[in-house]
Write a protein that holds these residues in place. Structure first.
Motif, PDB file in Angstrom:
ATOM      1  N   PRO A 156       1.930  -3.238  21.009  1.00 11.31           N
ATOM      2  CA  PRO A 156       0.373  -3.445  20.458  1.00 11.31           C
ATOM      3  C   PRO A 156       0.190  -2.578  19.294  1.00 11.31           C
ATOM      4  O   PRO A 156       0.746  -1.432  19.243  1.00 11.31           O
ATOM      5  CB  PRO A 156      -0.212  -3.044  21.593  1.00 11.31           C
ATOM      6  N   TYR A 157      -0.508  -2.989  18.337  1.00  6.50           N
ATOM      7  CA  TYR A 157      -1.292  -2.056  17.195  1.00  6.50           C
ATOM      8  C   TYR A 157      -2.554  -2.019  17.383  1.00  6.50           C
ATOM      9  O   TYR A 157      -3.389  -3.039  17.402  1.00  6.50           O
ATOM     10  CB  TYR A 157      -0.757  -2.621  16.177  1.00  6.50           C
ATOM     11  N   PHE A 158      -2.972  -0.714  17.388  1.00  7.16           N
ATOM     12  CA  PHE A 158      -4.434  -0.434  17.743  1.00  7.16           C
ATOM     13  C   PHE A 158      -5.026  -0.167  16.564  1.00  7.16           C
ATOM     14  O   PHE A 158      -4.358   0.493  15.870  1.00  7.16           O
ATOM     15  CB  PHE A 158      -4.746   0.609  18.754  1.00  7.16           C
ATOM     16  N   TYR A 159      -6.342  -0.685  16.288  1.00  4.91           N
ATOM     17  CA  TYR A 159      -7.027  -0.206  14.869  1.00  4.91           C
ATOM     18  C   TYR A 159      -8.464  -0.310  15.073  1.00  4.91           C
ATOM     19  O   TYR A 159      -8.907  -0.964  15.820  1.00  4.91           O
ATOM     20  CB  TYR A 159      -6.291  -1.252  13.660  1.00  4.91           C
ATOM     21  N   SER A 160      -9.146   0.439  14.272  1.00  4.94           N
ATOM     22  CA  SER A 160     -10.578   0.306  14.150  1.00  4.94           C
ATOM     23  C   SER A 160     -10.971   1.049  12.680  1.00  4.94           C
ATOM     24  O   SER A 160     -10.467   1.859  12.257  1.00  4.94           O
ATOM     25  CB  SER A 160     -11.211   1.403  15.040  1.00  4.94           C
ATOM     26  N   SER A 161     -11.984   0.183  11.993  1.00  2.53           N
ATOM     27  CA  SER A 161     -12.440   0.659  10.935  1.00  2.53           C
ATOM     28  C   SER A 161     -14.074   0.600  11.034  1.00  2.53           C
ATOM     29  O   SER A 161     -14.864  -0.401  10.712  1.00  2.53           O
ATOM     30  CB  SER A 161     -11.908   0.082   9.689  1.00  2.53           C
TER      31      SER A 161
ATOM     32  N   ILE B  29     -10.324  12.871   5.109  1.00  4.14           N
ATOM     33  CA  ILE B  29      -9.928  14.048   5.640  1.00  4.14           C
ATOM     34  C   ILE B  29      -9.371  13.411   7.233  1.00  4.14           C
ATOM     35  O   ILE B  29      -9.880  12.259   7.539  1.00  4.14           O
ATOM     36  CB  ILE B  29     -11.252  15.148   6.232  1.00  4.14           C
ATOM     37  N   TYR B  30      -8.544  14.070   8.059  1.00  5.63           N
ATOM     38  CA  TYR B  30      -7.893  13.483   9.163  1.00  5.63           C
ATOM     39  C   TYR B  30      -7.607  14.597  10.031  1.00  5.63           C
ATOM     40  O   TYR B  30      -7.747  15.741   9.801  1.00  5.63           O
ATOM     41  CB  TYR B  30      -6.485  12.838   8.665  1.00  5.63           C
ATOM     42  N   ILE B  31      -7.458  14.237  11.341  1.00  8.24           N
ATOM     43  CA  ILE B  31      -6.800  15.060  12.340  1.00  8.24           C
ATOM     44  C   ILE B  31      -5.458  15.016  12.200  1.00  8.24           C
ATOM     45  O   ILE B  31      -4.877  14.017  12.349  1.00  8.24           O
ATOM     46  CB  ILE B  31      -7.656  14.478  13.748  1.00  8.24           C
ATOM     47  N   ASN B  32      -5.014  16.274  12.317  1.00  4.44           N
ATOM     48  CA  ASN B  32      -3.293  16.462  11.926  1.00  4.44           C
ATOM     49  C   ASN B  32      -2.754  16.410  13.335  1.00  4.44           C
ATOM     50  O   ASN B  32      -1.804  17.264  13.419  1.00  4.44           O
ATOM     51  CB  ASN B  32      -3.224  17.667  11.009  1.00  4.44           C
ATOM     52  N   SER B  33      -3.006  15.615  14.153  1.00  8.52           N
ATOM     53  CA  SER B  33      -2.236  15.564  15.446  1.00  8.52           C
ATOM     54  C   SER B  33      -2.640  14.296  16.092  1.00  8.52           C
ATOM     55  O   SER B  33      -3.620  13.603  15.815  1.00  8.52           O
ATOM     56  CB  SER B  33      -2.629  16.521  16.273  1.00  8.52           C
ATOM     57  N   SER B  34      -1.552  13.568  16.604  1.00  5.12           N
ATOM     58  CA  SER B  34      -1.744  12.424  17.492  1.00  5.12           C
ATOM     59  C   SER B  34      -2.633  12.830  18.671  1.00  5.12           C
ATOM     60  O   SER B  34      -2.360  13.498  19.451  1.00  5.12           O
ATOM     61  CB  SER B  34      -0.445  11.718  17.997  1.00  5.12           C
ATOM     62  N   ILE B  35      -3.772  11.787  18.790  1.00  4.83           N
ATOM     63  CA  ILE B  35      -4.671  11.915  19.853  1.00  4.83           C
ATOM     64  C   ILE B  35      -4.319  10.711  20.725  1.00  4.83           C
ATOM     65  O   ILE B  35      -4.689   9.571  20.409  1.00  4.83           O
ATOM     66  CB  ILE B  35      -6.129  12.175  19.539  1.00  4.83           C
ATOM     67  N   LEU B  36      -3.930  10.733  21.816  1.00 12.82           N
ATOM     68  CA  LEU B  36      -3.564   9.673  22.807  1.00 12.82           C
ATOM     69  C   LEU B  36      -2.725   8.539  22.017  1.00 12.82           C
ATOM     70  O   LEU B  36      -3.111   7.454  22.008  1.00 12.82           O
ATOM     71  CB  LEU B  36      -4.682   8.948  23.418  1.00 12.82           C
ATOM     72  N   GLY B  37      -2.007   9.077  21.143  1.00  9.56           N
ATOM     73  CA  GLY B  37      -1.203   8.115  20.179  1.00  9.56           C
ATOM     74  C   GLY B  37      -1.890   7.323  18.764  1.00  9.56           C
ATOM     75  O   GLY B  37      -1.732   6.612  18.245  1.00  9.56           O
ATOM     76  N   PHE B  38      -3.164   7.945  18.633  1.00  8.64           N
ATOM     77  CA  PHE B  38      -4.019   7.545  17.522  1.00  8.64           C
ATOM     78  C   PHE B  38      -4.029   8.459  16.434  1.00  8.64           C
ATOM     79  O   PHE B  38      -4.017   9.743  16.558  1.00  8.64           O
ATOM     80  CB  PHE B  38      -5.498   7.209  18.071  1.00  8.64           C
ATOM     81  N   GLU B  39      -3.925   7.813  14.941  1.00  2.00           N
ATOM     82  CA  GLU B  39      -4.380   8.641  13.914  1.00  2.00           C
ATOM     83  C   GLU B  39      -5.975   8.525  13.847  1.00  2.00           C
ATOM     84  O   GLU B  39      -6.605   7.395  13.912  1.00  2.00           O
ATOM     85  CB  GLU B  39      -3.517   8.089  12.979  1.00  2.00           C
ATOM     86  N   VAL B  40      -6.374   9.453  13.197  1.00  4.28           N
ATOM     87  CA  VAL B  40      -8.079   9.399  13.234  1.00  4.28           C
ATOM     88  C   VAL B  40      -8.224  10.152  11.714  1.00  4.28           C
ATOM     89  O   VAL B  40      -8.027  11.231  11.124  1.00  4.28           O
ATOM     90  CB  VAL B  40      -8.860  10.384  14.094  1.00  4.28           C
ATOM     91  N   ILE B  41      -9.008   9.147  10.949  1.00  4.62           N
ATOM     92  CA  ILE B  41      -9.175   9.354   9.560  1.00  4.62           C
ATOM     93  C   ILE B  41     -10.661   9.140   9.233  1.00  4.62           C
ATOM     94  O   ILE B  41     -11.184   8.044   9.391  1.00  4.62           O
ATOM     95  CB  ILE B  41      -8.338   8.717   8.507  1.00  4.62           C
TER      96      ILE B  41
ATOM     97  N   SER C 277      -3.012   3.253  15.430  1.00  3.71           N
ATOM     98  CA  SER C 277      -1.686   3.780  16.339  1.00  3.71           C
ATOM     99  C   SER C 277      -1.028   4.718  15.118  1.00  3.71           C
ATOM    100  O   SER C 277      -1.169   4.514  14.136  1.00  3.71           O
ATOM    101  CB  SER C 277      -0.919   2.528  16.182  1.00  3.71           C
ATOM    102  N   HIS C 278      -0.744   5.903  15.506  1.00  2.00           N
ATOM    103  CA  HIS C 278      -0.267   6.828  14.759  1.00  2.00           C
ATOM    104  C   HIS C 278       1.161   6.766  14.271  1.00  2.00           C
ATOM    105  O   HIS C 278       1.868   6.242  14.992  1.00  2.00           O
ATOM    106  CB  HIS C 278      -0.343   8.272  15.638  1.00  2.00           C
TER     107      HIS C 278
END
Length: 128
Positions: A5-10, A50-62, A78-79
């Motif tokens: 699966p590919y998870f996304y949100s904007s 800016i971003y969180i420089n680590s995977s959070i439950l497999g997610f990338e956050v920007i 998805s990270h």
């Protein structure tokens, strides 16, 4: 063949805070106060981000945008460090988690979620 699966949100949001201060608020709500970083890395050509420089439950956050009336976008997906499929044919389904991310931030005094924009993209059903 294994499918992914590919998870996304904007999520479009408005805040009077600058991008760094808004990121602190968002992190406290969804990421356990893990700091955002990378403003000087210019991950997007002309848009502050800016971003969180680590995977959070497999997610990338920007968090990206200019703020003010234009607002910001909180992108969660998805990270890229996950074991990604070798090709797009291995992605089984795209899963839009915008409503979920909105629900986590809903009611935060420093953030106004742009529900009209979300509604126009069929992300969320809003009963008025």
């Amino acid at each position: 063949m294994k499918k992914y699966p590919y998870f996304y949100s904007s999520l479009p949001v408005i805040s009077e805070k600058n991008i760094v201060d808004l990121a602190k608020v968002i992190s406290s709500k969804i990421a356990g106060n893990i700091p955002f970083e990378g403003l000087e890395n210019y991950i997007y050509d002309e848009v502050p981000a800016i971003y969180i420089n680590s995977s959070i439950l497999g997610f990338e956050v920007i968090l990206k945008g200019y703020g003010g009336a234009k607002g910001y976008y909180l992108d969660v997906s998805s990270h890229p460090s996950n074991n990604e499929p070798d090709n797009m044919n291995e992605i089984d389904i795209d899963i839009d988690i915008t409503r979920y991310i909105a629900s986590l931030l809903e009611g935060t005094p420093e953030i106004k979620i742009k529900y009209k924009e979300i509604k126009s993209k069929d992300y969320i059903s809003i009963i008025e």
